[in-house]
Scaffold this motif. Structure first.
Motif, PDB file in Angstrom:
ATOM      1  N   ILE A 184     -26.728  11.721  21.237  1.00 48.25           N
ATOM      2  CA  ILE A 184     -25.963  10.795  22.092  1.00 48.25           C
ATOM      3  C   ILE A 184     -24.459  10.966  21.821  1.00 48.25           C
ATOM      4  N   GLU A 185     -24.123  11.126  20.529  1.00 51.63           N
ATOM      5  CA  GLU A 185     -22.712  11.287  20.162  1.00 51.63           C
ATOM      6  C   GLU A 185     -22.137  12.545  20.827  1.00 51.63           C
ATOM      7  N   ASP A 186     -22.922  13.623  20.852  1.00 54.00           N
ATOM      8  CA  ASP A 186     -22.451  14.866  21.477  1.00 54.00           C
ATOM      9  C   ASP A 186     -22.181  14.642  22.965  1.00 54.00           C
ATOM     10  N   ILE A 187     -23.062  13.915  23.611  1.00 61.53           N
ATOM     11  CA  ILE A 187     -22.860  13.638  25.047  1.00 61.53           C
ATOM     12  C   ILE A 187     -21.586  12.806  25.229  1.00 61.53           C
ATOM     13  N   TYR A 188     -21.451  11.781  24.392  1.00 61.37           N
ATOM     14  CA  TYR A 188     -20.270  10.908  24.481  1.00 61.37           C
ATOM     15  C   TYR A 188     -18.987  11.726  24.267  1.00 61.37           C
ATOM     16  N   ASN A 189     -18.996  12.561  23.198  1.00 59.98           N
ATOM     17  CA  ASN A 189     -17.796  13.333  22.848  1.00 59.98           C
ATOM     18  C   ASN A 189     -17.416  14.350  23.921  1.00 59.98           C
ATOM     19  N   SER A 190     -18.370  14.748  24.734  1.00 66.31           N
ATOM     20  CA  SER A 190     -18.034  15.713  25.774  1.00 66.31           C
ATOM     21  C   SER A 190     -17.256  15.057  26.914  1.00 66.31           C
ATOM     22  N   CYS A 191     -17.207  13.724  26.931  1.00 61.72           N
ATOM     23  CA  CYS A 191     -16.498  13.017  28.015  1.00 61.72           C
ATOM     24  C   CYS A 191     -15.332  12.170  27.521  1.00 61.72           C
ATOM     25  N   MET A 212     -22.294  -0.304  26.473  1.00 63.29           N
ATOM     26  CA  MET A 212     -22.732   0.418  27.680  1.00 63.29           C
ATOM     27  C   MET A 212     -21.746   0.167  28.826  1.00 63.29           C
ATOM     28  N   GLU A 213     -21.247  -1.064  28.923  1.00 65.17           N
ATOM     29  CA  GLU A 213     -20.312  -1.383  30.011  1.00 65.17           C
ATOM     30  C   GLU A 213     -18.937  -0.764  29.766  1.00 65.17           C
ATOM     31  N   SER A 214     -18.572  -0.634  28.478  1.00 70.57           N
ATOM     32  CA  SER A 214     -17.200  -0.208  28.182  1.00 70.57           C
ATOM     33  C   SER A 214     -17.000   1.313  28.252  1.00 70.57           C
ATOM     34  N   VAL A 215     -18.088   2.080  28.039  1.00 70.98           N
ATOM     35  CA  VAL A 215     -17.885   3.535  28.100  1.00 70.98           C
ATOM     36  C   VAL A 215     -17.866   4.005  29.563  1.00 70.98           C
ATOM     37  N   LYS A 216     -17.003   4.967  29.812  1.00 61.75           N
ATOM     38  CA  LYS A 216     -16.846   5.407  31.212  1.00 61.75           C
ATOM     39  C   LYS A 216     -17.495   6.773  31.403  1.00 61.75           C
ATOM     40  N   LEU A 217     -18.798   6.839  31.148  1.00 66.21           N
ATOM     41  CA  LEU A 217     -19.488   8.115  31.281  1.00 66.21           C
ATOM     42  C   LEU A 217     -20.029   8.268  32.701  1.00 66.21           C
ATOM     43  N   PRO A 218     -20.057   9.499  33.224  1.00 64.30           N
ATOM     44  CA  PRO A 218     -20.672   9.716  34.542  1.00 64.30           C
ATOM     45  C   PRO A 218     -22.151   9.301  34.505  1.00 64.30           C
ATOM     46  N   GLU A 219     -22.677   8.907  35.664  1.00 64.25           N
ATOM     47  CA  GLU A 219     -24.048   8.372  35.728  1.00 64.25           C
ATOM     48  C   GLU A 219     -25.086   9.330  35.141  1.00 64.25           C
ATOM     49  N   ASN A 220     -24.925  10.655  35.419  1.00 56.98           N
ATOM     50  CA  ASN A 220     -25.953  11.588  34.919  1.00 56.98           C
ATOM     51  C   ASN A 220     -25.945  11.657  33.384  1.00 56.98           C
ATOM     52  N   PHE A 221     -24.775  11.437  32.774  1.00 54.72           N
ATOM     53  CA  PHE A 221     -24.693  11.422  31.308  1.00 54.72           C
ATOM     54  C   PHE A 221     -25.397  10.176  30.773  1.00 54.72           C
ATOM     55  N   LYS A 222     -25.172   9.053  31.461  1.00 54.28           N
ATOM     56  CA  LYS A 222     -25.825   7.799  31.032  1.00 54.28           C
ATOM     57  C   LYS A 222     -27.347   7.949  31.120  1.00 54.28           C
ATOM     58  N   GLU A 224     -29.036  10.703  30.881  1.00 53.53           N
ATOM     59  CA  GLU A 224     -29.473  11.584  29.791  1.00 53.53           C
ATOM     60  C   GLU A 224     -29.602  10.785  28.489  1.00 53.53           C
ATOM     61  N   ILE A 225     -28.635   9.912  28.243  1.00 50.34           N
ATOM     62  CA  ILE A 225     -28.665   9.084  27.027  1.00 50.34           C
ATOM     63  C   ILE A 225     -29.899   8.170  27.055  1.00 50.34           C
ATOM     64  N   MET A 226     -30.146   7.561  28.216  1.00 48.24           N
ATOM     65  CA  MET A 226     -31.293   6.649  28.305  1.00 48.24           C
ATOM     66  C   MET A 226     -32.617   7.393  28.093  1.00 48.24           C
ATOM     67  N   GLU A 227     -32.647   8.664  28.475  1.00 52.06           N
ATOM     68  CA  GLU A 227     -33.868   9.458  28.244  1.00 52.06           C
ATOM     69  C   GLU A 227     -34.092   9.657  26.736  1.00 52.06           C
ATOM     70  N   ILE A 228     -32.999   9.898  26.016  1.00 53.87           N
ATOM     71  CA  ILE A 228     -33.107  10.069  24.556  1.00 53.87           C
ATOM     72  C   ILE A 228     -33.630   8.768  23.929  1.00 53.87           C
ATOM     73  N   VAL A 229     -33.097   7.643  24.410  1.00 51.10           N
ATOM     74  CA  VAL A 229     -33.507   6.336  23.875  1.00 51.10           C
ATOM     75  C   VAL A 229     -34.991   6.087  24.166  1.00 51.10           C
ATOM     76  N   GLU A 230     -35.380   6.382  25.407  1.00 53.63           N
ATOM     77  CA  GLU A 230     -36.788   6.159  25.795  1.00 53.63           C
ATOM     78  C   GLU A 230     -37.749   7.011  24.972  1.00 53.63           C
ATOM     79  N   GLU A 231     -37.343   8.257  24.722  1.00 53.59           N
ATOM     80  CA  GLU A 231     -38.175   9.148  23.884  1.00 53.59           C
ATOM     81  C   GLU A 231     -38.419   8.493  22.522  1.00 53.59           C
ATOM     82  N   ALA A 232     -37.336   7.961  21.934  1.00 50.83           N
ATOM     83  CA  ALA A 232     -37.455   7.334  20.602  1.00 50.83           C
ATOM     84  C   ALA A 232     -38.339   6.088  20.682  1.00 50.83           C
TER      85      ALA A 232
END
Ligand code: BGO
Length: 271
Positions: A184-191, A212-222, A224-232
């Motif tokens: 997740i950190e890698d995804i965040y750091n890329s934006c 979640m509200e404060s980060v300004k990530l594009p929807e597809n990045f969000k 991707e993050i939610m998929e990582i969370v769901e996997e866990a």
């Protein structure tokens, strides 16, 4: 010299007593901006130019209560030079839950084992040096009502603020959770950039509403993050926030086992 030190701790840890002892008659009372939560500030006795800001009593840095949001906003946005974390040492296990969160904020922390008079009376010994190593921060013993350890606390807090040594958090999440947070950190750091990117990533893993509200990530990045969370969540068959809470308590349990010893009346000791 203009130093700002935040005083943080659980309700009933002795924070008010400590604030009064540390600042004496120099207090200024107001409200936190936009809310009716009392804000107290004062000058640290014997240390001109050092302001102590009393944060509301909190158990955690989650986004659920007004007090937690106020405290968290201050720590993240105003970035005090150090945090004095008041711990009720007679309830150390419960209080360390907040401590482990405060040491993740990239701000120097002085952990204060308050109520040591009660701990000593109960025949409990705390290995402060070991605790300091395990938490990776300065630890000071005090009794706010008896006035012991307060001068040492004040000078250690000022020293921590001046030297600004960053704490590397020692908490050990399971490999799976740690790897998920890294992804997740890698995804965040890329934006986006933040010196607190690890903390933000962990909060995104927990699905923290405010982060979640404060980060300004594009929807597809969000997504991707939610998929990582769901996997866990599927792997642990648990909610991501509970996964972190449980692992935090497991880690604290280990720390307490390693540092707190109850002396029995017959002279034998048990942990
Ligand atoms: C009462 N040692 C001991 N023994 N007690 C302490 C210490 C300490 O080091 N530090 C604080 N206390 P707050 P928060 C009380 O009020 O500062 C005591 O919520 C009482 N009151 O005196 O308010 C302190 O700001 C009647 O206790 O904490 C206070 O964090 C009987 O811990 C309590 C006994 O401190 C909470 C205690 C009418």
């Amino acid at each position: 010299m203009n130093i700002k030190i935040a005083l943080a701790g659980n309700p009933n840890s002795g924070k008010t007593t400590m604030f009064n002892e540390l600042t004496g008659s120099s207090q200024h009372v107001g409200n936190w901006p936009g809310v009716t939560v009392e804000k107290k500030e004062g000058i640290l006795k014997g240390h001109k130019g050092v302001t102590v800001v009393d944060l509301p009593g909190i158990y955690s840095l989650s986004p659920y209560t007004l007090e937690e949001v106020v405290a968290r906003d201050f720590l993240l946005k105003e970035k005090p030079d150090a945090i004095i974390n008041i711990i009720d040492a007679s309830n150390i296990e419960r209080n360390l839950y907040l401590t482990t969160q405060l040491t993740e904020l990239n701000i120097p922390v002085v952990a204060v084992l308050n109520m040591m008079d009660i701990v000593e009376k109960a025949g409990i010994k705390i290995n402060t040096d070991k605790l300091s190593k395990l938490l990776n921060c300065t630890v000071v013993e005090t009794s706010a009502v008896k006035g012991t350890g307060l001068k040492e606390l004040a000078s250690k807090a000022v020293e921590a603020a001046k030297t600004n040594v960053k704490i590397i958090p020692t908490i050990e999440f399971s490999k799976y959770v740690a790897d998920s947070i890294t992804r997740i950190e890698d995804i965040y750091n890329s934006c986006e950039y933040s010196p607190n990117s690890r903390w933000i990533a962990a909060k995104l893993f927990e699905k923290d509403k405010l982060v979640m509200e404060s980060v300004k990530l594009p929807e597809n990045f969000k997504t991707e993050i939610m998929e990582i969370v769901e996997e866990a969540e599927n792997k642990y068959d648990d909610d991501s926030e509970s996964i972190i809470t449980n692992q935090r308590y497991e880690y604290i349990e280990k720390i307490v086992k390693d540092t707190v010893v109850k002396q029995r009346r017959n002279g034998l000791s048990s942990s």
